[in-house]
Design a protein around this motif. Structure first.
Motif, short mmCIF file in Angstrom:
data_model
loop_
_atom_site.label_atom_id
_atom_site.label_comp_id
_atom_site.label_asym_id
_atom_site.label_seq_id
_atom_site.Cartn_x
_atom_site.Cartn_y
_atom_site.Cartn_z
N VAL A 121 0.52 -19.23 1.68
CA VAL A 121 0.91 -18.14 0.77
C VAL A 121 -0.19 -17.09 0.69
O VAL A 121 0.07 -15.89 0.78
CB VAL A 121 1.24 -18.71 -0.63
N VAL A 122 -1.43 -17.53 0.55
CA VAL A 122 -2.56 -16.59 0.46
C VAL A 122 -2.69 -15.80 1.75
O VAL A 122 -2.92 -14.58 1.73
CB VAL A 122 -3.87 -17.34 0.13
N THR A 123 -2.52 -16.45 2.88
CA THR A 123 -2.61 -15.76 4.18
C THR A 123 -1.52 -14.69 4.28
O THR A 123 -1.79 -13.56 4.70
CB THR A 123 -2.47 -16.77 5.34
N LYS A 124 -0.29 -15.02 3.90
CA LYS A 124 0.80 -14.04 3.93
C LYS A 124 0.51 -12.87 3.00
O LYS A 124 0.77 -11.71 3.34
CB LYS A 124 2.12 -14.71 3.56
N LEU A 125 -0.02 -13.15 1.82
CA LEU A 125 -0.33 -12.08 0.88
C LEU A 125 -1.44 -11.18 1.41
O LEU A 125 -1.39 -9.95 1.26
CB LEU A 125 -0.72 -12.67 -0.47
N LYS A 126 -2.44 -11.77 2.05
CA LYS A 126 -3.51 -10.95 2.63
C LYS A 126 -2.97 -10.05 3.72
O LYS A 126 -3.35 -8.87 3.80
CB LYS A 126 -4.63 -11.85 3.18
N LEU A 127 -2.09 -10.59 4.56
CA LEU A 127 -1.49 -9.77 5.61
C LEU A 127 -0.66 -8.64 5.01
O LEU A 127 -0.70 -7.50 5.50
CB LEU A 127 -0.62 -10.63 6.52
N SER A 128 0.09 -8.93 3.95
CA SER A 128 0.88 -7.89 3.29
C SER A 128 -0.02 -6.81 2.72
O SER A 128 0.28 -5.62 2.82
CB SER A 128 1.73 -8.51 2.16
N MET A 129 -1.14 -7.22 2.11
CA MET A 129 -2.08 -6.24 1.55
C MET A 129 -2.70 -5.40 2.66
O MET A 129 -2.90 -4.19 2.50
CB MET A 129 -3.16 -6.94 0.73
N GLU A 130 -3.03 -6.01 3.79
CA GLU A 130 -3.58 -5.26 4.92
C GLU A 130 -2.56 -4.25 5.43
O GLU A 130 -2.91 -3.10 5.75
CB GLU A 130 -4.00 -6.20 6.05
N ASN A 131 -1.28 -4.65 5.51
CA ASN A 131 -0.23 -3.73 5.93
C ASN A 131 -0.10 -2.57 4.96
O ASN A 131 0.08 -1.41 5.37
CB ASN A 131 1.10 -4.46 6.08
N LEU A 132 -0.18 -2.86 3.68
CA LEU A 132 -0.11 -1.79 2.68
C LEU A 132 -1.30 -0.84 2.80
O LEU A 132 -1.17 0.36 2.62
CB LEU A 132 -0.04 -2.38 1.27
N ASP A 133 -2.47 -1.38 3.11
CA ASP A 133 -3.65 -0.54 3.31
C ASP A 133 -3.44 0.42 4.48
O ASP A 133 -3.84 1.58 4.43
CB ASP A 133 -4.90 -1.39 3.54
N LYS A 134 -2.79 -0.07 5.54
CA LYS A 134 -2.51 0.79 6.69
C LYS A 134 -1.46 1.84 6.34
O LYS A 134 -1.56 2.99 6.77
CB LYS A 134 -2.04 -0.05 7.88
N ILE A 135 -0.46 1.44 5.56
CA ILE A 135 0.60 2.38 5.17
C ILE A 135 0.04 3.49 4.31
O ILE A 135 0.36 4.67 4.49
CB ILE A 135 1.74 1.65 4.43
N VAL A 136 -0.83 3.14 3.36
CA VAL A 136 -1.35 4.13 2.42
C VAL A 136 -2.22 5.17 3.12
O VAL A 136 -2.41 6.27 2.62
CB VAL A 136 -2.08 3.44 1.25
N GLU A 137 -2.73 4.83 4.31
CA GLU A 137 -3.52 5.80 5.06
C GLU A 137 -2.64 6.92 5.62
O GLU A 137 -3.10 8.03 5.83
CB GLU A 137 -4.25 5.11 6.22
N SER A 138 -1.35 6.62 5.86
CA SER A 138 -0.48 7.62 6.47
C SER A 138 0.50 8.25 5.49
O SER A 138 0.95 9.38 5.71
CB SER A 138 0.29 7.00 7.64
N ARG A 139 0.85 7.57 4.41
CA ARG A 139 1.80 8.12 3.45
C ARG A 139 1.61 7.47 2.09
O ARG A 139 1.00 6.39 1.99
CB ARG A 139 3.23 7.92 3.94
N PRO A 140 2.15 8.09 1.03
CA PRO A 140 2.09 7.45 -0.30
C PRO A 140 2.98 6.22 -0.34
O PRO A 140 3.97 6.12 0.39
CB PRO A 140 2.62 8.52 -1.25
N LEU A 141 2.62 5.27 -1.18
CA LEU A 141 3.40 4.05 -1.32
C LEU A 141 4.66 4.30 -2.13
O LEU A 141 4.66 5.11 -3.06
CB LEU A 141 2.57 2.96 -2.00
#
Length: 161
Positions: A121-141
């Motif tokens: 669960v923690v690994t999946k959440l970390k991956l989701s947070m990393e994906n969100l970090d990449k998304i926020v670099e290109s557009r607003p959440l």
């Protein structure tokens, strides 16, 4: 010195702690593990002090059990099943010791499985947070992404769906 922080306590005022003891010249070389312990006081205004000259080891505790485990699903069933399914024989004291060892093994196995699930669960959440970090670099959440980031900064984490 173990036990209490002070050896003399009167009318709510902590007054002193013994820090010197009269022993012979060779005492510490003969008893390197010597320790003084202040015992609980009941009637007196002084805490009784004991001097133990040898290290006494009663071995490891039967097992460690953390209260936080009670909040994890499956612990109650594991304990009940291990306790009720044990079959043994012999004198009462050795029977109880073996039964507790069986319970300890069952809890250890449950904890290992629960740890693997938590790690996933923690690994999946970390991956989701990393994906969100990449998304926020290109557009607003968007709204659902913002809800996820807010909830992940608090105690309970919600996975992205």
């Amino acid at each position: 010195m173990g036990g209490h922080r002070f050896t003399y306590f009167h009318d709510g005022v902590k007054l002193s702690k013994l820090d010197r003891y009269l022993v012979c010249q060779n005492f510490l070389s003969s008893f390197p593990a010597a320790a003084a312990t202040a015992l609980p006081r009941e009637i007196l205004d002084h805490y009784p002090i004991t001097l133990i000259s040898q290290h006494i080891d009663f071995g490891p505790p039967p097992f460690k059990f953390f209260n936080s485990w009670l909040l994890i699903e499956g612990i109650e069933d594991t304990v009940l099943q291990a306790w009720n399914t044990f079959q043994g024989y012999g004198p009462s004291d050795s029977y109880l010791a073996v039964k507790l060892r069986h319970l300890k093994d069952a809890i250890r196995n449950w904890r290992n499985l629960a740890h693997i699930k938590e790690f996933d669960v923690v690994t999946k959440l970390k991956l989701s947070m990393e994906n969100l970090d990449k998304i926020v670099e290109s557009r607003p959440l968007n709204a659902s992404e913002l809800i996820f980031t807010r909830s992940s900064n608090q105690r309970g984490w919600l996975p992205l769906t």
